[in-house]
Design a protein around this motif. Structure first.
Motif, mmCIF file in Angstrom:
data_model
loop_
_atom_site.group_PDB
_atom_site.id
_atom_site.type_symbol
_atom_site.label_atom_id
_atom_site.label_comp_id
_atom_site.label_asym_id
_atom_site.label_seq_id
_atom_site.Cartn_x
_atom_site.Cartn_y
_atom_site.Cartn_z
ATOM 1 N N ARG A 333 0.909 -1.257 0.074
ATOM 2 C CA ARG A 333 0.005 -0.018 0.128
ATOM 3 C C ARG A 333 0.958 1.150 -0.037
ATOM 4 N NH1 ARG A 333 -4.778 -1.176 2.537
ATOM 5 N NH2 ARG A 333 -5.269 1.014 2.583
ATOM 6 N N PRO A 334 1.350 1.689 -1.258
ATOM 7 C CA PRO A 334 2.185 2.870 -1.123
ATOM 8 C C PRO A 334 1.581 4.077 -0.623
ATOM 9 C CG PRO A 334 1.939 1.969 -3.266
ATOM 10 C CD PRO A 334 0.975 0.994 -2.590
ATOM 11 N N GLU A 335 0.379 3.981 -0.621
ATOM 12 C CA GLU A 335 -0.156 5.613 0.028
ATOM 13 C C GLU A 335 0.004 5.515 1.661
ATOM 14 O OE1 GLU A 335 -1.943 2.986 -0.759
ATOM 15 O OE2 GLU A 335 -3.764 2.602 0.401
ATOM 16 N N ILE A 336 -0.020 4.390 2.148
ATOM 17 C CA ILE A 336 0.375 4.142 3.481
ATOM 18 C C ILE A 336 1.753 4.420 3.828
ATOM 19 C CG2 ILE A 336 0.470 2.492 5.460
ATOM 20 C CD1 ILE A 336 -2.055 1.469 4.540
ATOM 21 N N MET A 337 2.797 4.138 3.031
ATOM 22 C CA MET A 337 4.232 4.311 3.183
ATOM 23 C C MET A 337 4.260 5.874 3.028
ATOM 24 S SD MET A 337 7.279 2.622 2.751
ATOM 25 C CE MET A 337 8.738 3.512 2.668
ATOM 26 N N GLU A 338 3.625 6.559 2.200
ATOM 27 C CA GLU A 338 3.753 8.031 1.697
ATOM 28 C C GLU A 338 3.244 8.861 2.889
ATOM 29 O OE1 GLU A 338 2.867 8.792 -2.293
ATOM 30 O OE2 GLU A 338 2.189 10.789 -1.483
ATOM 31 N N VAL A 476 11.954 0.150 14.588
ATOM 32 C CA VAL A 476 12.413 -0.509 13.087
ATOM 33 C C VAL A 476 11.567 0.347 12.104
ATOM 34 C CG1 VAL A 476 12.155 -2.618 11.815
ATOM 35 C CG2 VAL A 476 13.269 -2.531 13.952
ATOM 36 N N ALA A 477 10.169 0.365 12.171
ATOM 37 C CA ALA A 477 9.203 0.652 11.105
ATOM 38 C C ALA A 477 9.666 2.290 10.964
ATOM 39 C CB ALA A 477 7.728 0.499 11.657
ATOM 40 N N ALA A 478 9.933 2.913 11.910
ATOM 41 C CA ALA A 478 10.374 4.374 11.792
ATOM 42 C C ALA A 478 11.426 4.542 10.913
ATOM 43 C CB ALA A 478 10.441 5.109 13.159
ATOM 44 N N LYS A 479 12.536 3.635 11.191
ATOM 45 C CA LYS A 479 13.944 4.047 10.556
ATOM 46 C C LYS A 479 13.541 3.250 9.364
ATOM 47 C CE LYS A 479 16.803 3.118 14.555
ATOM 48 N NZ LYS A 479 17.595 4.665 14.757
ATOM 49 N N LEU A 480 12.760 2.242 8.971
ATOM 50 C CA LEU A 480 12.621 1.853 7.719
ATOM 51 C C LEU A 480 11.940 2.923 6.796
ATOM 52 C CD1 LEU A 480 12.719 -1.105 6.195
ATOM 53 C CD2 LEU A 480 10.412 -1.176 6.837
ATOM 54 N N VAL A 481 10.788 3.330 7.205
ATOM 55 C CA VAL A 481 10.220 4.648 6.454
ATOM 56 C C VAL A 481 10.755 5.803 6.160
ATOM 57 C CG1 VAL A 481 8.123 6.155 6.691
ATOM 58 C CG2 VAL A 481 7.773 3.595 7.303
ATOM 59 N N VAL A 486 9.771 1.160 0.414
ATOM 60 C CA VAL A 486 9.575 -0.345 0.451
ATOM 61 C C VAL A 486 8.715 -0.814 -0.905
ATOM 62 C CG1 VAL A 486 8.816 -2.464 1.828
ATOM 63 C CG2 VAL A 486 9.702 -0.410 2.967
ATOM 64 N N GLU A 487 9.333 -1.447 -1.472
ATOM 65 C CA GLU A 487 8.325 -2.177 -2.918
ATOM 66 C C GLU A 487 8.673 -3.611 -3.148
ATOM 67 O OE1 GLU A 487 10.159 0.099 -6.040
ATOM 68 O OE2 GLU A 487 9.751 2.235 -5.455
ATOM 69 N N SER A 488 7.576 -3.965 -3.380
ATOM 70 C CA SER A 488 7.274 -5.397 -3.637
ATOM 71 C C SER A 488 7.539 -5.911 -5.168
ATOM 72 C CB SER A 488 5.934 -5.794 -3.630
ATOM 73 O OG SER A 488 5.710 -7.221 -4.205
ATOM 74 N N ARG A 489 8.677 -6.758 -5.350
ATOM 75 C CA ARG A 489 9.121 -7.219 -6.747
ATOM 76 C C ARG A 489 7.960 -7.889 -7.686
ATOM 77 N NH1 ARG A 489 14.092 -10.218 -5.627
ATOM 78 N NH2 ARG A 489 15.458 -8.707 -4.469
ATOM 79 N N GLY A 490 7.090 -8.317 -6.961
ATOM 80 C CA GLY A 490 6.087 -9.110 -7.580
ATOM 81 C C GLY A 490 4.642 -9.086 -6.798
ATOM 82 N N PRO A 491 3.771 -9.718 -7.284
ATOM 83 C CA PRO A 491 2.556 -9.760 -6.222
ATOM 84 C C PRO A 491 2.737 -10.091 -4.723
ATOM 85 C CG PRO A 491 2.186 -11.026 -8.116
ATOM 86 C CD PRO A 491 3.640 -10.764 -8.255
#
Ligand code: HEM
Length: 505
Positions: A333-338, A476-481, A486-491
């Motif tokens: 969900r890229p919009e959540i990441m953003e 971890v989540a805060a540092k990651l974001v 974070v992108e997926s290579r496939g489905p």
């Protein structure tokens, strides 16, 4: 004395009658008793065990909620199993009547083949020893002071994980597995091997897998139901050999943890005053020091080893499952990441270095994502089993002493009367109110004493590691974001059936 054919016939007849009596008694015991909570029909001998032939029983239990209601009565051979499908039931029984609903099952395989005389915290009865260790662990690690002291470790292991992800992003799941073990391992005993010793990591996770297989109903050998299996020799019963190896490996791991804590204690003693106060003192080292200083042995070596090991067992898989769901959601969900990135940039800025544990309270959107992850994919959707320790009556139903009680967190967190679109992943619901429920029912939830989250269980056995978990996952989540896209290579498989690490999968 002469043995006549008449004697032989009598002996045979007696054996036959005794066997018949045992069979009839066992078969009657496997049927539903009177005034038992509603549930699916039970078969003679096995009761409802055939319904557990799936590793995701919580889905079945949740499905039955519509048919049988908020409390479901099941039979596991002669045993009684009750599932609580509503928050009110969980509160009324596990919380309010905690003095009688806080036991744990006396699992035959655990007691006779794995743990023996040792005291594994997760399986302890509700007694004074349980209260003693909970008090000690909250004082030294899981309470506010301990969490503040362990914060630099949580940050350091999160930073190490970011480094590993940058170097080797393709191995993200393995890197998360190592982090999920390394963090509590250092906090509990000071051992740093999980960041660099692959054999240690494999050993731990292989113990966990065997442990789970020997305990999960439907997967574990049904010895409680067919006691005759207890007498099958080890060379014919693979589970006995697995249990023997597990016992040896698990004990070895826990003793390694104790040795590490003792070594940490020794090094701290020889370090100068300023060095000693700088070094992190693990939970077990702290307990050793307190005992030395007071001259009182509250926990002997075996108790201490199992206490540390038990905490590690409880901490790792649950944290791993939560973190993994986090990553998957960010990728799907890229919009959540953003949104999470925008929040972190506004709170921490991009030039002040990555977020730290003290920034977490300033990140409401990220915290809402965490709450939603626990609601949407609770790592232990059936909770851990509690055992009723005295006869009780609930809404006119009779529950007898020894009944195993499960809280179906999955169903509770998906109550359609409370949640809009319960199956959707929607962190915004936790920005609306602390319970994540529809606007109209918030007051009702508050009045009823609903908890914001049920993923940590309930009553007097409620998880003592919730603050440790939220801090370590969110750092971890805060540092990651902050640092990655974070992108997926496939489905991505986000289905509960095959894309969910947790819930017995
Ligand atoms: C997101 C992470 C976690 C989740 C979802 C979780 C969930 C749970 C649940 C459902 C229980 C059973 C509660 C009950 O019987 O009602 C439990 C027990 C326990 N948890 Fe956690 N846990 C997590 C992390 C941790 C951590 C990090 C620690 C320690 C550092 C920990 C230590 C324990 C212990 C010691 C118990 C046994 C309590 C007892 O039997 O009295 N947990 N946890």
């Amino acid at each position: 004395m002469e043995v006549t054919s008449e004697h032989t016939s009598w002996v045979c007849l007696s054996i036959l009658l005794a066997s018949l009596f045992t069979l009839v008694r066992f078969s009657l015991k496997s049927l539903r008793p009177r005034n038992y909570p509603p549930g699916p029909p039970a078969l003679p001998f096995i009761g409802n065990v055939h319904h557990f032939a799936t590793s995701k029983t919580f889905l079945k239990f949740a499905e039955w909620r519509a048919k049988y209601g908020k409390i479901i009565g099941l039979k596991t051979g002669p045993g009684h199993l009750v599932v609580l499908n509503s928050a009110r039931m969980a509160r009324d029984l596990l919380d309010k009547r905690g003095s009688i609903y806080s036991g744990r099952p006396k699992d035959y395989i655990v007691r006779n083949h794995i743990v023996f005389e040792a005291q594994h915290i997760i399986f302890l009865p509700y007694d004074s020893y349980l209260k003693q260790w909970r008090t000690a662990v909250v004082r030294h690690l899981l309470g506010p002071v301990g969490i503040e002291q362990v914060s630099p470790i949580l940050e350091a292991t999160a930073a190490h994980l970011m480094y590993r992800l940058a170097v080797d992003p393709g191995q993200f799941a393995d890197n998360f597995r190592n982090w999920a073990l390394a963090t509590p391992l250092i906090a509990i005993c000071g051992h740093r091997g999980a960041q660099k010793e692959p054999e240690l990591i494999d050993q731990f996770y292989s113990n966990q897998e065997n442990w789970l297989n020997l305990l999960t109903p439907g997967v574990a050998p049904p010895v409680e139901m067919f006691p005759v299996l207890k007498w099958v020799p080890a060379f014919l019963a693979k589970w006995k050999r697995t249990a023997r190896d597990l016992r040896r490996n698990q004990r070895g791991f826990y003793e390694m943890m104790l040795d590490s804590a003792k070594e940490g204690r020794r090094q701290r003693k020889v370090a100068s005053q300023s060095q000693a106060s700088f070094r992190y003192e693990s939970l077990m080292a702290r307990m050793l020091r307190t005992q030395e200083e007071s001259g009182k042995t509250e926990f002997d070596d075996c108790q201490l080893a199992y206490l540390g090991g038990g905490h590690l067992d409880a901490a790792v898989d649950t944290t791993y499952s939560t973190a993994l769901t986090f990553v998957k959601i960010l990728a799907a969900r890229p919009e959540i990441m953003e949104k999470a990135q925008t929040e972190i940039e506004s709170v921490c800025g991009l030039d002040n270095g990555p977020p730290k544990p003290q920034d977490i309270p300033k990140l409401p959107y990220l915290r809402a994502c965490y709450s939603e992850i626990l609601r949407w994919r609770p790592p232990t959707p059936n909770n851990l089993p509690h055992v009723l320790e005295a006869d009780d009556t609930v809404g006119g139903y009779r529950l007898i002493k020894g009944t195993v009680v499960l809280q179906n967190t999955w169903a509770i967190e998906r109550d359609p009367e409370l949640y809009d679109d319960p199956d959707a992943f929607d962190p915004e619901r936790y920005l609306e109110n602390a319970y994540g429920v529809k606007p109209g029912v918030e007051a009702q939830c508050r009045a009823e004493g609903r908890k914001p989250n049920y993923a940590f269980g309930g009553g007097r056995r409620q998880c003592p590691g919730d603050v440790f978990a939220v801090t370590s996952v969110l750092v971890v989540a805060a540092k990651l974001v902050w640092g990655f896209e974070v992108e997926s290579r496939g489905p991505l498989d986000l289905s509960v059936e095959s894309g969910f690490h947790g819930g017995g999968s």
